[in-house]
Design an enzyme around this catalytic site. Sequence first.
Site, PDB file in Angstrom:
ATOM      1  N   ASP A  44       0.848  -1.199   0.000  1.00 27.30           N
ATOM      2  CA  ASP A  44       0.000   0.000   0.000  1.00 27.30           C
ATOM      3  C   ASP A  44       0.885   1.252   0.000  1.00 27.30           C
ATOM      4  O   ASP A  44       0.371   2.379  -0.031  1.00 27.30           O
ATOM      5  CB  ASP A  44      -1.030  -0.008   1.138  1.00 27.30           C
ATOM      6  CG  ASP A  44      -0.406  -0.051   2.518  1.00 27.30           C
ATOM      7  OD1 ASP A  44       0.837  -0.106   2.612  1.00 27.30           O
ATOM      8  OD2 ASP A  44      -1.162  -0.045   3.514  1.00 27.30           O
ATOM      9  N   SER A  45       2.212   1.055  -0.029  1.00 29.93           N
ATOM     10  CA  SER A  45       3.120   2.175  -0.295  1.00 29.93           C
ATOM     11  C   SER A  45       2.775   2.805  -1.648  1.00 29.93           C
ATOM     12  O   SER A  45       3.228   3.909  -1.961  1.00 29.93           O
ATOM     13  CB  SER A  45       4.586   1.696  -0.296  1.00 29.93           C
ATOM     14  OG  SER A  45       4.735   0.526  -1.070  1.00 29.93           O
ATOM     15  N   ASP A  83      -0.856  -6.131  -0.014  1.00 31.79           N
ATOM     16  CA  ASP A  83      -1.256  -5.503   1.238  1.00 31.79           C
ATOM     17  C   ASP A  83      -2.767  -5.425   1.371  1.00 31.79           C
ATOM     18  O   ASP A  83      -3.471  -5.119   0.399  1.00 31.79           O
ATOM     19  CB  ASP A  83      -0.703  -4.074   1.305  1.00 31.79           C
ATOM     20  CG  ASP A  83       0.545  -3.985   2.160  1.00 31.79           C
ATOM     21  OD1 ASP A  83       0.708  -4.832   3.063  1.00 31.79           O
ATOM     22  OD2 ASP A  83       1.358  -3.080   1.917  1.00 31.79           O
ATOM     23  N   GLU A 182       9.504  -3.563  10.493  1.00 35.05           N
ATOM     24  CA  GLU A 182       9.872  -2.278   9.873  1.00 35.05           C
ATOM     25  C   GLU A 182      10.367  -1.286  10.932  1.00 35.05           C
ATOM     26  O   GLU A 182       9.688  -1.055  11.953  1.00 35.05           O
ATOM     27  CB  GLU A 182       8.650  -1.698   9.132  1.00 35.05           C
ATOM     28  CG  GLU A 182       8.961  -0.340   8.484  1.00 35.05           C
ATOM     29  CD  GLU A 182       7.946   0.092   7.433  1.00 35.05           C
ATOM     30  OE1 GLU A 182       7.056  -0.689   7.075  1.00 35.05           O
ATOM     31  OE2 GLU A 182       8.080   1.245   6.965  1.00 35.05           O
TER      32      GLU A 182
HETATM   33  O1  KIV Z   1       3.622  -1.012   1.588  1.00 37.39           O
HETATM   34  C1  KIV Z   1       4.777  -1.400   1.560  1.00 37.39           C
HETATM   35  O2  KIV Z   1       5.515  -1.203   0.577  1.00 37.39           O
HETATM   36  C2  KIV Z   1       5.288  -2.102   2.731  1.00 37.39           C
HETATM   37  C3  KIV Z   1       6.751  -2.368   2.796  1.00 37.39           C
HETATM   38  C4  KIV Z   1       7.484  -1.122   3.043  1.00 37.39           C
HETATM   39  C5  KIV Z   1       7.089  -3.433   3.766  1.00 37.39           C
HETATM   40  O3  KIV Z   1       4.540  -2.433   3.596  1.00 37.39           O
END
Ligand code: KIV
Length: 275
Positions: A44-45, A83, A182
């Site tokens: 969800d990044s 995610d 994280e």
């Molecule tokens: O959303 C994402 O990219 C993440 C990673 C940073 C682990 O959760």
Amino acid sequence: MRNSVSTFQKLKNEGKKISMLTAYDYSMAKIIDESGVNGILVGDSLGMVIKGEDNTLSVTVDEIIYHTKAVKKGAKNSLIVSDMPFLSYHISNEKAIENAGRIIKEGGANAVKLEGGANVINQLKAIVDAQIPVMGHLGLTPQSINALGGFKIQGKNEDAARKLIEDAKLIEKAGAFAIVLECIPKEVAELITKEISIPTIGIGAGNKCDGQILVYQDMLGMFDDFVPKFVKQYANVGNTMRESIKTYIGEVEEGFFPQDKHSFKINETELKKLY
Ligand code: KIV
């Protein structure tokens, strides 16, 4: 053959490291997959690196499904983990199973990831019981940005570190196949990695985790709004892109591009008829 949750466990058992990167579209997923990573996270990044938001909170299940579909087409060998967005698993076990199920059925993910420990353990177990592999996520959990008061390192004192260890054990007991750690001190990540039998995947959690994950825009130097301390830039693709695009603009302005080799032709007879 595609990496599976068993591959991840086997790598941990054999003391071999697990590599993961994020991806959000077909062409990047193809490059990343062909390079040989074990797993791709449709994170969800994407709220930040694709949508340009300040955080991940606005991402929807539909957006995760859309991006997972594209990634799945490009990645033939990696385990695809997607995610579960903010509030897509908090409301009830039923909602959590329904949303995880959509990400698997419509998006084609092999597993889902969700953030939190004791506070979401019932939902995590319910999803696992529905035969959907789940990856946990502890430490700096970006979906809790407002509650945490910003993107801050977690687990820095005894109580906070103990809570992380307890949460990791709960997540393992609930049946998750791996846990992302994280932004926590490397010593705490090492302790967790030793205390649980499922793989830990670190991001800003030191080199004693069973594996590592980075956001690809960060490690390729394509996103410089903010570069966290834990990021190593393996290239500056952003500069290469800027330079290539400037060259293109210059060549268009000078009429140097396109040349004959980039153009199509009509045969002479047909052409004459037009005059
Ligand atoms: O959303 C994402 O990219 C993440 C990673 C940073 C682990 O959760």
